[in-house]
Design a protein around this motif. Structure first.
Motif, short mmCIF file in Angstrom:
data_model
loop_
_atom_site.label_atom_id
_atom_site.label_comp_id
_atom_site.label_asym_id
_atom_site.label_seq_id
_atom_site.Cartn_x
_atom_site.Cartn_y
_atom_site.Cartn_z
N MET A 47 41.37 43.97 47.13
CA MET A 47 42.22 42.99 46.45
C MET A 47 43.18 42.41 47.46
O MET A 47 43.53 43.07 48.45
N ALA A 48 43.57 41.18 47.24
CA ALA A 48 44.49 40.50 48.16
C ALA A 48 45.84 40.31 47.51
O ALA A 48 45.94 40.08 46.30
N PHE A 49 46.87 40.43 48.32
CA PHE A 49 48.25 40.16 47.93
C PHE A 49 48.81 39.24 49.00
O PHE A 49 49.25 39.71 50.05
N GLY A 50 48.72 37.93 48.76
CA GLY A 50 49.09 36.99 49.80
C GLY A 50 48.15 37.15 50.98
O GLY A 50 46.94 37.14 50.82
N GLU A 51 48.70 37.39 52.17
CA GLU A 51 47.89 37.56 53.37
C GLU A 51 47.45 39.02 53.58
O GLU A 51 46.69 39.30 54.50
N ARG A 96 45.54 42.58 52.51
CA ARG A 96 44.36 42.99 51.76
C ARG A 96 44.37 44.50 51.65
O ARG A 96 44.65 45.21 52.63
N TYR A 108 46.97 43.48 57.30
CA TYR A 108 47.86 42.32 57.25
C TYR A 108 47.89 41.75 58.66
O TYR A 108 48.40 42.37 59.59
#
Length: 174
Positions: free
Chosen positions: A29-33, A35, A63
């Motif tokens: 899953m990604a959170f902004g830049e 992973r 990141y």
């Protein structure tokens, strides 16, 4: 729904306050830049009634040029299985498995991934003698900078995705 009562209670509480999503090994899953990739445990270990150390959740967080491997209490066999799948980032940080027990931080993982920074979470004067001298020797042999909660206190990592700084409770900043 898990059969393990504490897990059910935790999921019920989480559902009352927000979104709950089930994820499995090999998902990310990604959170902004940033992973987050789930590396362990594989199915069907998620539902095992008697949980083993090797059933620990293992996450790889990346990141930018930084990769952080959070290993739980896994042993050498799981480390060997996940090592070929880890991101070869320029900056690699390992949260040493199982408080630095002798069955973790295997040569298979360390020789393959070669973290530059290793974090050991162990209580001072613990009855198990963690971290094991063998583990510390293996980390030293690959040139990893080792930070230990039993010696350094709280450890804080800060990154912008291009570099990492480490600060400890005792005031060491590198």
């Amino acid at each position: 729904m898990p059969r393990h009562l504490p897990s059910r209670s935790f999921l019920d509480a989480a559902a009352r306050v927000g979104h709950v999503e089930e994820v499995r090994a090999e998902q990310s899953m990604a959170f902004g830049e940033a992973r987050i990739r789930i590396m362990n445990p594989p199915d069907p270990a998620w539902e095992r009634q008697r949980v083993r150390n090797d059933d620990s959740v293992v996450l790889e967080v990346t990141y930018g040029q930084v990769a952080l491997l959070l290993t739980g209490d896994i042993g050498g066999d799981v480390e060997k299985a996940i090592a070929p799948h880890l991101t070869p980032a320029p900056i690699r940080i390992l949260k040493v498995a199982h408080h630095g027990s002798r069955t973790s931080s295997s040569a298979a993982l360390l020789d393959t991934w070669r973290p530059q920074i290793a974090l050991v979470s162990a209580g001072r004067g613990n009855a198990f003698g963690h971290p094991a001298p063998d583990v510390l020797d293996r980390l030293q042999s690959i040139g990893a900078r080792v930070y230990r909660t039993d010696r350094d206190g709280e450890i804080t990592l800060t990154t912008d995705g291009r570099s990492v700084s480490v600060a400890t409770f005792i005031g060491d900043v590198r």
